[in-house]
Design a protein around this motif. Structure first.
Motif, PDB file in Angstrom:
ATOM      1  N   ARG A 248       0.832  -1.200   0.000  1.00  0.00           N
ATOM      2  CA  ARG A 248       0.000   0.000   0.000  1.00  0.00           C
ATOM      3  C   ARG A 248       0.866   1.249   0.000  1.00  0.00           C
ATOM      4  N   ASN A 249       0.252   2.355  -0.411  1.00  0.00           N
ATOM      5  CA  ASN A 249       0.919   3.646  -0.289  1.00  0.00           C
ATOM      6  C   ASN A 249      -0.011   4.673   0.358  1.00  0.00           C
ATOM      7  N   LYS A 250      -1.128   4.190   0.911  1.00  0.00           N
ATOM      8  CA  LYS A 250      -2.086   5.047   1.605  1.00  0.00           C
ATOM      9  C   LYS A 250      -2.282   4.482   3.011  1.00  0.00           C
ATOM     10  N   PHE A 251      -2.062   5.329   4.008  1.00  0.00           N
ATOM     11  CA  PHE A 251      -2.114   4.899   5.397  1.00  0.00           C
ATOM     12  C   PHE A 251      -2.801   5.966   6.232  1.00  0.00           C
ATOM     13  N   SER A 252      -3.283   5.559   7.409  1.00  0.00           N
ATOM     14  CA  SER A 252      -3.815   6.529   8.365  1.00  0.00           C
ATOM     15  C   SER A 252      -2.636   7.107   9.156  1.00  0.00           C
ATOM     16  N   GLN A 253      -2.885   8.198   9.854  1.00  0.00           N
ATOM     17  CA  GLN A 253      -1.816   8.799  10.648  1.00  0.00           C
ATOM     18  C   GLN A 253      -1.352   7.831  11.740  1.00  0.00           C
ATOM     19  N   GLY A 254      -2.280   7.094  12.333  1.00  0.00           N
ATOM     20  CA  GLY A 254      -1.925   6.102  13.351  1.00  0.00           C
ATOM     21  C   GLY A 254      -1.017   5.015  12.797  1.00  0.00           C
ATOM     22  N   GLU A 255      -1.312   4.581  11.577  1.00  0.00           N
ATOM     23  CA  GLU A 255      -0.463   3.571  10.948  1.00  0.00           C
ATOM     24  C   GLU A 255       0.927   4.128  10.658  1.00  0.00           C
ATOM     25  N   ILE A 256       0.992   5.368  10.194  1.00  0.00           N
ATOM     26  CA  ILE A 256       2.291   5.995   9.912  1.00  0.00           C
ATOM     27  C   ILE A 256       3.109   6.080  11.199  1.00  0.00           C
ATOM     28  N   ASP A 257       2.461   6.438  12.303  1.00  0.00           N
ATOM     29  CA  ASP A 257       3.167   6.516  13.580  1.00  0.00           C
ATOM     30  C   ASP A 257       3.700   5.147  13.994  1.00  0.00           C
ATOM     31  N   ALA A 258       2.875   4.102  13.834  1.00  0.00           N
ATOM     32  CA  ALA A 258       3.299   2.743  14.189  1.00  0.00           C
ATOM     33  C   ALA A 258       4.424   2.269  13.269  1.00  0.00           C
ATOM     34  N   ILE A 259       4.315   2.554  11.992  1.00  0.00           N
ATOM     35  CA  ILE A 259       5.363   2.171  11.032  1.00  0.00           C
ATOM     36  C   ILE A 259       6.661   2.883  11.385  1.00  0.00           C
ATOM     37  N   SER A 260       6.570   4.150  11.756  1.00  0.00           N
ATOM     38  CA  SER A 260       7.758   4.906  12.134  1.00  0.00           C
ATOM     39  C   SER A 260       8.440   4.278  13.351  1.00  0.00           C
ATOM     40  N   ARG A 261       7.650   3.875  14.341  1.00  0.00           N
ATOM     41  CA  ARG A 261       8.225   3.206  15.526  1.00  0.00           C
ATOM     42  C   ARG A 261       8.899   1.889  15.132  1.00  0.00           C
ATOM     43  N   LEU A 262       8.245   1.141  14.251  1.00  0.00           N
ATOM     44  CA  LEU A 262       8.837  -0.127  13.816  1.00  0.00           C
ATOM     45  C   LEU A 262      10.138   0.104  13.044  1.00  0.00           C
ATOM     46  N   LEU A 263      10.169   1.138  12.212  1.00  0.00           N
ATOM     47  CA  LEU A 263      11.393   1.436  11.468  1.00  0.00           C
ATOM     48  C   LEU A 263      12.521   1.841  12.412  1.00  0.00           C
TER      49      LEU A 263
ATOM     50  N   SER B 203      17.738  -0.047  14.944  1.00  0.00           N
ATOM     51  CA  SER B 203      18.559  -0.274  16.137  1.00  0.00           C
ATOM     52  C   SER B 203      18.669  -1.751  16.503  1.00  0.00           C
ATOM     53  N   GLY B 204      18.008  -2.617  15.771  1.00  0.00           N
ATOM     54  CA  GLY B 204      17.996  -4.035  16.123  1.00  0.00           C
ATOM     55  C   GLY B 204      19.068  -4.845  15.424  1.00  0.00           C
ATOM     56  N   ASN B 205      19.224  -6.080  15.895  1.00  0.00           N
ATOM     57  CA  ASN B 205      20.142  -7.005  15.230  1.00  0.00           C
ATOM     58  C   ASN B 205      19.452  -7.592  13.995  1.00  0.00           C
ATOM     59  N   ARG B 206      20.154  -8.447  13.296  1.00  0.00           N
ATOM     60  CA  ARG B 206      19.642  -8.989  12.032  1.00  0.00           C
ATOM     61  C   ARG B 206      18.294  -9.698  12.206  1.00  0.00           C
ATOM     62  N   PHE B 207      18.176 -10.515  13.249  1.00  0.00           N
ATOM     63  CA  PHE B 207      16.931 -11.239  13.489  1.00  0.00           C
ATOM     64  C   PHE B 207      15.791 -10.270  13.791  1.00  0.00           C
ATOM     65  N   GLN B 208      16.044  -9.273  14.610  1.00  0.00           N
ATOM     66  CA  GLN B 208      15.012  -8.286  14.936  1.00  0.00           C
ATOM     67  C   GLN B 208      14.596  -7.493  13.696  1.00  0.00           C
ATOM     68  N   GLN B 209      15.564  -7.193  12.832  1.00  0.00           N
ATOM     69  CA  GLN B 209      15.248  -6.485  11.601  1.00  0.00           C
ATOM     70  C   GLN B 209      14.317  -7.321  10.722  1.00  0.00           C
ATOM     71  N   LYS B 210      14.588  -8.625  10.649  1.00  0.00           N
ATOM     72  CA  LYS B 210      13.727  -9.506   9.857  1.00  0.00           C
ATOM     73  C   LYS B 210      12.315  -9.535  10.416  1.00  0.00           C
ATOM     74  N   GLN B 211      12.208  -9.583  11.754  1.00  0.00           N
ATOM     75  CA  GLN B 211      10.892  -9.595  12.383  1.00  0.00           C
ATOM     76  C   GLN B 211      10.131  -8.306  12.092  1.00  0.00           C
ATOM     77  N   VAL B 212      10.810  -7.181  12.163  1.00  0.00           N
ATOM     78  CA  VAL B 212      10.167  -5.895  11.902  1.00  0.00           C
ATOM     79  C   VAL B 212       9.699  -5.826  10.448  1.00  0.00           C
ATOM     80  N   ARG B 213      10.550  -6.235   9.511  1.00  0.00           N
ATOM     81  CA  ARG B 213      10.161  -6.205   8.095  1.00  0.00           C
ATOM     82  C   ARG B 213       8.945  -7.105   7.855  1.00  0.00           C
TER      83      ARG B 213
END
Length: 126
Positions: free
Chosen positions: A3-18, A23-33
């Motif tokens: 998608r390329n359309k999100f709510s502001q809440g989703e953008i905030d959550a995506i930003s936190r995940l990014l 800051s995470g290790n390789r395994f954590q990065q895979k989980q976030v992706r």
């Protein structure tokens, strides 16, 4: 393509995940992706420049450039519901095509035939 359309809440959550991804290790990065792809249908590769990291700052740049649109919650929910209906319809069409071509068994029809057979067997034993 996600998608390329999100709510502001989703953008905030995506930003936190990014931020976690950066800051995470390789395994954590895979989980976030994985979480980004599954929960938000957000694919980093749709927005980043290959070979460069993609974090919260790059996300905000995409929003400012218009590559990512922020819509209201009700519009996003309606869009998600339509995508779910379309996906279910496409899956049903794929399943029907497989049954018609003989590459797949119609399990609902097979179950009905089995139940009919069981009823006849029970009636015959009485």
């Amino acid at each position: 393509m996600g998608r390329n359309k999100f709510s502001q809440g989703e953008i905030d959550a995506i930003s936190r995940l990014l931020k976690q991804k950066c800051s995470g290790n390789r395994f954590q990065q895979k989980q976030v992706r994985h979480t980004l792809r599954v929960d938000y249908e957000f694919n980093i590769s749709d927005f980043n420049i290959q070979g460069q990291a993609f974090g919260p700052d790059e996300l905000q740049q995409c929003v400012q450039r218009g590559k990512i649109q922020i819509l209201d919650d009700s519009t996003i929910e309606a869009m998600k519901a339509k995508r779910a209906r379309d996906k279910a319809r496409d899956e049903e069409q794929r399943r029907k095509a497989e049954v018609e071509s003989g590459t797949q068994t119609d399990w609902q029809q097979a179950m009905k035939e089995w139940n009919d057979w069981e009823q006849k067997e029970k009636a015959g034993q009485s």
